[in-house]
Write a protein that holds these residues in place. Structure first.
Motif, mmCIF file in Angstrom:
data_model
loop_
_atom_site.group_PDB
_atom_site.id
_atom_site.type_symbol
_atom_site.label_atom_id
_atom_site.label_comp_id
_atom_site.label_asym_id
_atom_site.label_seq_id
_atom_site.Cartn_x
_atom_site.Cartn_y
_atom_site.Cartn_z
ATOM 1 N N LEU A 6 0.850 -1.193 0.000
ATOM 2 C CA LEU A 6 0.000 0.000 0.000
ATOM 3 C C LEU A 6 0.880 1.235 0.000
ATOM 4 N N ARG A 7 0.274 2.382 -0.240
ATOM 5 C CA ARG A 7 1.010 3.648 -0.194
ATOM 6 C C ARG A 7 1.079 4.119 1.247
ATOM 7 N N CYS A 8 2.291 4.325 1.741
ATOM 8 C CA CYS A 8 2.508 4.812 3.109
ATOM 9 C C CYS A 8 2.651 6.331 3.071
ATOM 10 N N ALA A 9 1.846 7.022 3.880
ATOM 11 C CA ALA A 9 1.888 8.482 3.921
ATOM 12 C C ALA A 9 3.182 8.982 4.573
ATOM 13 N N ILE A 10 3.745 8.238 5.490
ATOM 14 C CA ILE A 10 4.974 8.647 6.184
ATOM 15 C C ILE A 10 6.195 8.420 5.298
ATOM 16 N N CYS A 11 6.308 7.238 4.699
ATOM 17 C CA CYS A 11 7.443 6.906 3.839
ATOM 18 C C CYS A 11 7.322 7.555 2.458
ATOM 19 N N ASP A 12 6.125 8.016 2.109
ATOM 20 C CA ASP A 12 5.821 8.642 0.823
ATOM 21 C C ASP A 12 6.169 7.732 -0.347
ATOM 22 N N GLY A 13 5.691 6.502 -0.247
ATOM 23 C CA GLY A 13 5.923 5.546 -1.317
ATOM 24 C C GLY A 13 5.155 4.262 -1.086
ATOM 25 N N ASP A 14 5.180 3.383 -2.066
ATOM 26 C CA ASP A 14 4.536 2.078 -1.937
ATOM 27 C C ASP A 14 5.407 1.180 -1.070
ATOM 28 N N MET A 15 4.844 0.745 0.033
ATOM 29 C CA MET A 15 5.570 -0.060 1.005
ATOM 30 C C MET A 15 4.803 -1.333 1.323
ATOM 31 N N GLU A 31 -6.537 -3.515 10.753
ATOM 32 C CA GLU A 31 -5.343 -2.696 10.959
ATOM 33 C C GLU A 31 -4.152 -3.284 10.215
ATOM 34 N N LEU A 32 -3.405 -2.405 9.547
ATOM 35 C CA LEU A 32 -2.168 -2.790 8.859
ATOM 36 C C LEU A 32 -1.049 -1.896 9.357
ATOM 37 N N VAL A 33 0.183 -2.404 9.353
ATOM 38 C CA VAL A 33 1.341 -1.656 9.825
ATOM 39 C C VAL A 33 2.417 -1.674 8.743
ATOM 40 N N CYS A 34 2.989 -0.491 8.451
ATOM 41 C CA CYS A 34 4.068 -0.389 7.475
ATOM 42 C C CYS A 34 5.293 -1.109 8.027
ATOM 43 N N THR A 35 5.877 -1.980 7.223
ATOM 44 C CA THR A 35 7.036 -2.746 7.692
ATOM 45 C C THR A 35 8.299 -1.896 7.757
#
Length: 69
Positions: A6-15, A31-35
């Motif tokens: 998905l697109r991460c708003a913090i990393c500003d990219g597809d993560m 709930e999902l968590v950016c790795t």
């Protein structure tokens, strides 16, 4: 753990996001968590109820009713 991209708003990219262990006992936790950064994302459907004044009195036009049938 289930993973998806998905697109991460913090990393500003597809993560890659993963579902963390659910402490609430849900079978399919929303709930999902950016790795990469650990930002949480809640993926759940949004339900909007629209109430219009006089909505009970409104009827569907015959042409619309036959088109939907």
């Amino acid at each position: 753990m289930q993973e998806r991209e998905l697109r991460c708003a913090i990393c500003d990219g597809d993560m890659l996001f993963e579902v963390p262990p659910c402490e609430d006992g849900h079978d399919d936790c929303p709930e999902l968590v950016c790795t990469r950064c650990g930002a949480a994302e809640v993926v759940a459907p949004i339900v909007v109820h629209l109430r219009m004044p006089g909505g009970e009195k409104r009827r569907v036009a015959p042409a619309q009713r036959s088109a939907a049938a």
